[in-house]
Design an enzyme around this catalytic site. Structure first.
Site, PDB file in Angstrom:
ATOM      1  N   GLU A 142     -10.023 -10.880  -6.645  1.00 15.48           N
ATOM      2  CA  GLU A 142      -9.058  -9.775  -6.588  1.00 15.48           C
ATOM      3  C   GLU A 142      -8.018  -9.870  -7.706  1.00 15.48           C
ATOM      4  O   GLU A 142      -7.681  -8.864  -8.336  1.00 15.48           O
ATOM      5  CB  GLU A 142      -8.359  -9.775  -5.222  1.00 15.48           C
ATOM      6  CG  GLU A 142      -9.296  -9.415  -4.076  1.00 15.48           C
ATOM      7  CD  GLU A 142      -8.676  -9.619  -2.691  1.00 15.48           C
ATOM      8  OE1 GLU A 142      -9.353  -9.325  -1.700  1.00 15.48           O
ATOM      9  OE2 GLU A 142      -7.514 -10.077  -2.604  1.00 15.48           O
TER      10      GLU A 142
ATOM     11  N   ASN B 180      -1.977  -0.251   7.363  1.00 12.73           N
ATOM     12  CA  ASN B 180      -1.320  -1.516   7.707  1.00 12.73           C
ATOM     13  C   ASN B 180      -0.423  -2.069   6.605  1.00 12.73           C
ATOM     14  O   ASN B 180      -0.168  -3.257   6.527  1.00 12.73           O
ATOM     15  CB  ASN B 180      -2.366  -2.538   8.167  1.00 12.73           C
ATOM     16  CG  ASN B 180      -3.496  -2.682   7.163  1.00 12.73           C
ATOM     17  OD1 ASN B 180      -3.377  -2.240   6.039  1.00 12.73           O
ATOM     18  ND2 ASN B 180      -4.582  -3.321   7.575  1.00 12.73           N
TER      19      ASN B 180
ATOM     20  N   TYR C 272     -12.623  -2.679  -2.396  1.00 13.30           N
ATOM     21  CA  TYR C 272     -13.088  -2.598  -1.008  1.00 13.30           C
ATOM     22  C   TYR C 272     -14.618  -2.572  -0.895  1.00 13.30           C
ATOM     23  O   TYR C 272     -15.161  -2.075   0.104  1.00 13.30           O
ATOM     24  CB  TYR C 272     -12.475  -1.378  -0.322  1.00 13.30           C
ATOM     25  CG  TYR C 272     -11.031  -1.587   0.087  1.00 13.30           C
ATOM     26  CD1 TYR C 272     -10.632  -2.734   0.770  1.00 13.30           C
ATOM     27  CD2 TYR C 272     -10.051  -0.628  -0.194  1.00 13.30           C
ATOM     28  CE1 TYR C 272      -9.311  -2.938   1.140  1.00 13.30           C
ATOM     29  CE2 TYR C 272      -8.727  -0.818   0.183  1.00 13.30           C
ATOM     30  CZ  TYR C 272      -8.374  -1.985   0.855  1.00 13.30           C
ATOM     31  OH  TYR C 272      -7.062  -2.179   1.236  1.00 13.30           O
TER      32      TYR C 272
ATOM     33  N   LYS D  25       0.836  -1.203   0.000  1.00 19.84           N
ATOM     34  CA  LYS D  25       0.000   0.000   0.000  1.00 19.84           C
ATOM     35  C   LYS D  25       0.877   1.262   0.000  1.00 19.84           C
ATOM     36  O   LYS D  25       2.080   1.178   0.237  1.00 19.84           O
ATOM     37  CB  LYS D  25      -0.914  -0.032   1.234  1.00 19.84           C
ATOM     38  CG  LYS D  25      -1.934  -1.201   1.239  1.00 19.84           C
ATOM     39  CD  LYS D  25      -2.825  -1.147   2.490  1.00 19.84           C
ATOM     40  CE  LYS D  25      -3.861  -2.255   2.537  1.00 19.84           C
ATOM     41  NZ  LYS D  25      -4.719  -2.171   3.751  1.00 19.84           N
TER      42      LYS D  25
ATOM     43  N   HIS E  96      -1.847  -5.309   1.663  1.00 19.17           N
ATOM     44  CA  HIS E  96      -3.079  -6.078   1.507  1.00 19.17           C
ATOM     45  C   HIS E  96      -2.693  -7.518   1.205  1.00 19.17           C
ATOM     46  O   HIS E  96      -1.693  -7.760   0.525  1.00 19.17           O
ATOM     47  CB  HIS E  96      -3.914  -5.532   0.341  1.00 19.17           C
ATOM     48  CG  HIS E  96      -5.021  -6.458  -0.060  1.00 19.17           C
ATOM     49  ND1 HIS E  96      -6.219  -6.498   0.607  1.00 19.17           N
ATOM     50  CD2 HIS E  96      -5.085  -7.433  -1.010  1.00 19.17           C
ATOM     51  CE1 HIS E  96      -6.982  -7.436   0.065  1.00 19.17           C
ATOM     52  NE2 HIS E  96      -6.313  -8.022  -0.918  1.00 19.17           N
TER      53      HIS E  96
HETATM   54  P1  IDP Z   1      -7.737  -7.147   5.683  1.00 21.92           P
HETATM   55  O1  IDP Z   1      -6.982  -6.083   4.908  1.00 21.92           O
HETATM   56  O2  IDP Z   1      -6.954  -7.666   6.851  1.00 21.92           O
HETATM   57  O3  IDP Z   1      -8.253  -8.264   4.791  1.00 21.92           O
HETATM   58  P2  IDP Z   1     -10.424  -5.975   5.679  1.00 21.92           P
HETATM   59  O4  IDP Z   1     -11.471  -6.191   6.711  1.00 21.92           O
HETATM   60  O5  IDP Z   1     -10.623  -6.607   4.335  1.00 21.92           O
HETATM   61  O6  IDP Z   1      -9.027  -6.448   6.330  1.00 21.92           O
HETATM   62  O7  IDP Z   1     -10.248  -4.414   5.529  1.00 21.92           O
HETATM   63  C1  IDP Z   1      -9.561  -3.823   4.459  1.00 21.92           C
HETATM   64  C2  IDP Z   1      -8.728  -2.647   4.975  1.00 21.92           C
HETATM   65  O8  IDP Z   1      -9.594  -1.657   5.558  1.00 21.92           O
HETATM   66  C3  IDP Z   1      -7.764  -3.020   6.096  1.00 21.92           C
HETATM   67  O9  IDP Z   1      -6.553  -3.575   5.636  1.00 21.92           O
HETATM   68  C4  IDP Z   1      -7.552  -1.678   6.771  1.00 21.92           C
HETATM   69  O10 IDP Z   1      -6.659  -0.836   6.040  1.00 21.92           O
HETATM   70  C5  IDP Z   1      -8.958  -1.081   6.698  1.00 21.92           C
HETATM   71  N1  IDP Z   1      -9.765  -1.414   7.883  1.00 21.92           N
HETATM   72  C6  IDP Z   1     -10.441  -2.588   8.114  1.00 21.92           C
HETATM   73  N2  IDP Z   1     -11.118  -2.561   9.279  1.00 21.92           N
HETATM   74  C7  IDP Z   1     -10.878  -1.342   9.807  1.00 21.92           C
HETATM   75  C8  IDP Z   1     -11.318  -0.692  11.031  1.00 21.92           C
HETATM   76  O11 IDP Z   1     -12.059  -1.262  11.848  1.00 21.92           O
HETATM   77  N3  IDP Z   1     -10.860   0.572  11.250  1.00 21.92           N
HETATM   78  C9  IDP Z   1     -10.050   1.212  10.362  1.00 21.92           C
HETATM   79  N4  IDP Z   1      -9.611   0.669   9.199  1.00 21.92           N
HETATM   80  C10 IDP Z   1     -10.017  -0.603   8.928  1.00 21.92           C
HETATM   81 MG    MG Z   2      -9.702  -8.249   3.299  1.00 22.81          MG
END
Ligand code: IDP
Ligand code: MG
Length: 168
Positions: free
Chosen positions: A137, A123, A51, A11, A126
């Protein structure tokens, strides 16, 4: 264990923090094979589709700005496809929990991620979380010619009047 493919995205925060080398080194511990790699300028359309499962979340708009690079002023991400036995789980383990504060400190997200004051999880990477997600994806981010190997069925189409760019 079945042979799987998984989509990894470095990212914008990963790129701007010069973490690409570290991330690829960590991922090489899996002994998986890279079968696709490219830099992508993420459009709003691509971000929304990628997303779409989070479209009702309060952080959705900010998440779009984040993945499009608006937050870090670097409008690119590095997209990769890794392949191998149990690829999805092996990568998710090294990547760590979605929330960087819950992620194991040795994981990529635990080591390098952060929660911004506005609340989005920055984070760093992805990684696909299931075979169904991975297929969707990879098909969204890559064309059949951009991955090495026949991973999903393809069909031939004849395109007419397609406007494209070539080097002048
Ligand atoms: P993942 O990336 O671990 O698969 P997902 O639930 O698919 O998690 O969420 C996609 C992205 O959205 C996450 O990597 C993160 O950047 C953001 N995200 C997910 N949940 C939260 C949250 O509760 N607060 C803030 N950002 C979030
Ligand atoms: Mg995800």
């Amino acid at each position: 264990m079945a042979t799987e493919q998984t989509l990894i995205i470095v990212k914008p925060d990963g790129l701007i923090k010069s973490l690409t080398g570290n991330i690829l080194s960590r991922l090489s511990e899996t002994k998986l094979v890279i079968i696709g790699a490219k830099l992508v300028r993420v459009s709003e359309e691509l971000a929304k589709e990628h997303y779409k499962h989070l479209k009702d979340k309060p952080f959705f708009d900010e998440l779009l700005h984040y993945i499009m690079g608006d937050v870090h002023n670097t409008h690119r991400v590095l997209a990769l496809v890794y392949q191998g036995e149990g690829a999805i789980g092996k990568v998710r383990e090294i990547v760590g929990d979605t929330n960087p504060e819950k992620a194991h400190p040795v994981s990529i997200r635990g080591a390098y991620g952060r929660i911004t004051t506005s609340g989005v999880f920055e984070n760093v990477v992805h990684a696909s979380s299931s075979p169904e997600d991975a297929e969707q994806e990879i098909k969204l981010w890559f064309s059949p010619f951009e991955v090495v190997g026949d991973i999903y069925p393809t069909r031939d189409v004849v395109l007419e009047k397609v406007k494209t760019k070539v080097w002048a």
